[in-house]
Design a protein around this motif. Structure first.
Motif, PDB file in Angstrom:
ATOM      1  N   MET A   1       0.762  -1.017  -0.111  1.00 64.92           N
ATOM      2  CA  MET A   1      -0.020  -0.075   0.044  1.00 64.92           C
ATOM      3  C   MET A   1       1.106   1.395   0.048  1.00 64.92           C
ATOM      4  O   MET A   1       1.715   1.436   0.682  1.00 64.92           O
ATOM      5  N   HIS A   2       0.677   1.888  -1.000  1.00 70.75           N
ATOM      6  CA  HIS A   2       1.276   3.527  -0.944  1.00 70.75           C
ATOM      7  C   HIS A   2       0.682   4.520  -0.229  1.00 70.75           C
ATOM      8  O   HIS A   2      -0.541   4.653  -0.655  1.00 70.75           O
ATOM      9  N   ARG A   3       1.500   5.537   0.189  1.00 69.81           N
ATOM     10  CA  ARG A   3       0.938   6.457   0.673  1.00 69.81           C
ATOM     11  C   ARG A   3       0.944   7.656  -0.453  1.00 69.81           C
ATOM     12  O   ARG A   3       1.796   7.772  -1.292  1.00 69.81           O
ATOM     13  N   LYS A   4      -0.092   8.340  -0.341  1.00 68.00           N
ATOM     14  CA  LYS A   4      -0.452   9.454  -1.239  1.00 68.00           C
ATOM     15  C   LYS A   4       0.491  10.440  -0.925  1.00 68.00           C
ATOM     16  O   LYS A   4       0.423  11.052   0.492  1.00 68.00           O
ATOM     17  N   ARG A   5       1.384  11.120  -1.692  1.00 68.29           N
ATOM     18  CA  ARG A   5       2.540  12.241  -1.142  1.00 68.29           C
ATOM     19  C   ARG A   5       1.771  13.646  -1.349  1.00 68.29           C
ATOM     20  O   ARG A   5       1.027  13.416  -2.835  1.00 68.29           O
ATOM     21  N   SER A   6       1.934  14.559  -0.700  1.00 65.23           N
ATOM     22  CA  SER A   6       1.533  15.838  -1.394  1.00 65.23           C
ATOM     23  C   SER A   6       2.467  16.415  -2.214  1.00 65.23           C
ATOM     24  O   SER A   6       3.414  15.893  -2.546  1.00 65.23           O
ATOM     25  N   SER A   7       1.706  17.382  -3.065  1.00 64.18           N
ATOM     26  CA  SER A   7       2.717  17.779  -4.046  1.00 64.18           C
ATOM     27  C   SER A   7       3.911  18.551  -3.641  1.00 64.18           C
ATOM     28  O   SER A   7       3.900  18.980  -2.418  1.00 64.18           O
ATOM     29  N   PRO A   8       5.085  18.226  -4.343  1.00 58.93           N
ATOM     30  CA  PRO A   8       6.385  19.217  -3.681  1.00 58.93           C
ATOM     31  C   PRO A   8       5.974  20.542  -3.518  1.00 58.93           C
ATOM     32  O   PRO A   8       5.397  21.262  -4.336  1.00 58.93           O
ATOM     33  N   HIS A   9       6.888  20.969  -2.562  1.00 59.37           N
ATOM     34  CA  HIS A   9       6.855  22.569  -2.177  1.00 59.37           C
ATOM     35  C   HIS A   9       7.907  23.025  -2.485  1.00 59.37           C
ATOM     36  O   HIS A   9       9.088  22.612  -2.481  1.00 59.37           O
ATOM     37  N   THR A  10       8.076  24.185  -2.884  1.00 59.68           N
ATOM     38  CA  THR A  10       9.168  25.048  -3.373  1.00 59.68           C
ATOM     39  C   THR A  10      10.020  25.478  -1.769  1.00 59.68           C
ATOM     40  O   THR A  10       9.263  25.493  -0.739  1.00 59.68           O
ATOM     41  N   PHE A  11      11.101  25.817  -2.068  1.00 60.17           N
ATOM     42  CA  PHE A  11      11.810  26.256  -0.931  1.00 60.17           C
ATOM     43  C   PHE A  11      11.270  27.614  -0.350  1.00 60.17           C
ATOM     44  O   PHE A  11      10.956  27.676   1.067  1.00 60.17           O
ATOM     45  N   ASP A  12      10.839  28.595  -1.027  1.00 57.90           N
ATOM     46  CA  ASP A  12      10.157  29.655  -0.505  1.00 57.90           C
ATOM     47  C   ASP A  12       9.021  29.520   0.159  1.00 57.90           C
ATOM     48  O   ASP A  12       8.654  29.999   1.066  1.00 57.90           O
ATOM     49  N   GLU A  13       8.143  28.429  -0.478  1.00 58.97           N
ATOM     50  CA  GLU A  13       6.699  28.011   0.096  1.00 58.97           C
ATOM     51  C   GLU A  13       7.091  27.305   1.616  1.00 58.97           C
ATOM     52  O   GLU A  13       6.182  27.670   2.612  1.00 58.97           O
ATOM     53  N   ARG A  14       8.160  26.697   1.720  1.00 61.24           N
ATOM     54  CA  ARG A  14       8.556  26.040   3.075  1.00 61.24           C
ATOM     55  C   ARG A  14       8.930  27.013   4.186  1.00 61.24           C
ATOM     56  O   ARG A  14       8.644  27.049   5.169  1.00 61.24           O
ATOM     57  N   LEU A  15       9.867  28.066   3.679  1.00 61.76           N
ATOM     58  CA  LEU A  15      10.170  29.002   4.460  1.00 61.76           C
ATOM     59  C   LEU A  15       9.051  30.088   4.858  1.00 61.76           C
ATOM     60  O   LEU A  15       9.130  30.094   6.062  1.00 61.76           O
ATOM     61  N   SER A  16       8.294  30.383   3.865  1.00 65.67           N
ATOM     62  CA  SER A  16       7.096  31.077   4.157  1.00 65.67           C
ATOM     63  C   SER A  16       6.200  30.493   5.272  1.00 65.67           C
ATOM     64  O   SER A  16       5.706  31.167   6.382  1.00 65.67           O
ATOM     65  N   ALA A  17       5.882  29.079   5.176  1.00 66.52           N
ATOM     66  CA  ALA A  17       5.177  28.457   6.176  1.00 66.52           C
ATOM     67  C   ALA A  17       5.816  28.416   7.498  1.00 66.52           C
ATOM     68  O   ALA A  17       5.264  28.737   8.681  1.00 66.52           O
ATOM     69  N   GLU A  18       7.139  27.950   7.682  1.00 68.31           N
ATOM     70  CA  GLU A  18       7.971  28.204   8.775  1.00 68.31           C
ATOM     71  C   GLU A  18       7.650  29.434   9.352  1.00 68.31           C
ATOM     72  O   GLU A  18       7.801  29.707  10.751  1.00 68.31           O
ATOM     73  N   LYS A  19       8.024  30.569   8.866  1.00 70.30           N
ATOM     74  CA  LYS A  19       8.174  31.939   9.210  1.00 70.30           C
ATOM     75  C   LYS A  19       6.682  31.991   9.869  1.00 70.30           C
ATOM     76  O   LYS A  19       6.557  32.645  11.054  1.00 70.30           O
ATOM     77  N   ALA A  20       5.571  31.791   9.239  1.00 73.68           N
ATOM     78  CA  ALA A  20       4.321  32.184   9.877  1.00 73.68           C
ATOM     79  C   ALA A  20       3.986  31.283  11.019  1.00 73.68           C
ATOM     80  O   ALA A  20       3.379  31.758  11.900  1.00 73.68           O
ATOM     81  N   ARG A  21       4.286  29.837  10.983  1.00 74.89           N
ATOM     82  CA  ARG A  21       4.360  29.150  12.217  1.00 74.89           C
ATOM     83  C   ARG A  21       5.006  29.885  13.357  1.00 74.89           C
ATOM     84  O   ARG A  21       4.525  29.931  14.633  1.00 74.89           O
ATOM     85  N   LEU A  22       6.268  30.238  13.263  1.00 72.40           N
ATOM     86  CA  LEU A  22       7.230  30.892  14.102  1.00 72.40           C
ATOM     87  C   LEU A  22       6.541  32.386  14.775  1.00 72.40           C
ATOM     88  O   LEU A  22       6.567  32.618  15.816  1.00 72.40           O
ATOM     89  N   ASP A  23       6.143  33.100  13.655  1.00 70.65           N
ATOM     90  CA  ASP A  23       5.279  34.436  14.014  1.00 70.65           C
ATOM     91  C   ASP A  23       4.153  34.216  15.005  1.00 70.65           C
ATOM     92  O   ASP A  23       4.172  34.770  15.984  1.00 70.65           O
ATOM     93  N   GLU A  24       3.402  33.093  14.776  1.00 66.44           N
ATOM     94  CA  GLU A  24       2.415  32.696  15.610  1.00 66.44           C
ATOM     95  C   GLU A  24       2.730  32.274  16.972  1.00 66.44           C
ATOM     96  O   GLU A  24       2.160  32.657  17.998  1.00 66.44           O
ATOM     97  N   GLN A  25       3.687  31.424  17.021  1.00 67.05           N
ATOM     98  CA  GLN A  25       4.274  30.866  18.260  1.00 67.05           C
ATOM     99  C   GLN A  25       4.924  32.165  19.006  1.00 67.05           C
ATOM    100  O   GLN A  25       4.593  32.087  20.521  1.00 67.05           O
TER     101      GLN A  25
END
Length: 64
Positions: free
Chosen positions: A1-25
């Motif tokens: 059984m294979h897991r469905k993987r999400s679409s690859p994210h760009t480096f900018d998208e990953r950095l933006s998501a981490e920045k948003a998470r840290l801003d909230e924290q």
């Protein structure tokens, strides 16, 4: 059984998501030591954004 993987994210998208998470924290943390650690991480993310844009710029040429 294979897991469905999400679409690859760009480096900018990953950095933006981490920045948003840290801003909230940062809004919820009350201890100054933890706030300073989060600020350092945010600074590192800003530097990563800057370096990524610089490396992707058209002015940066490969060695000949």
């Amino acid at each position: 059984m294979h897991r469905k993987r999400s679409s690859p994210h760009t480096f900018d998208e990953r950095l933006s998501a981490e920045k948003a998470r840290l801003d909230e924290q940062l809004k919820t943390v009350s201890q100054e030591e933890q706030r300073e650690q989060i600020r350092r991480k945010l600074h590192q993310i800003e530097m990563a954004f800057h370096m990524d844009r610089w490396m992707a710029s058209s002015e940066l040429q490969p060695p000949r």
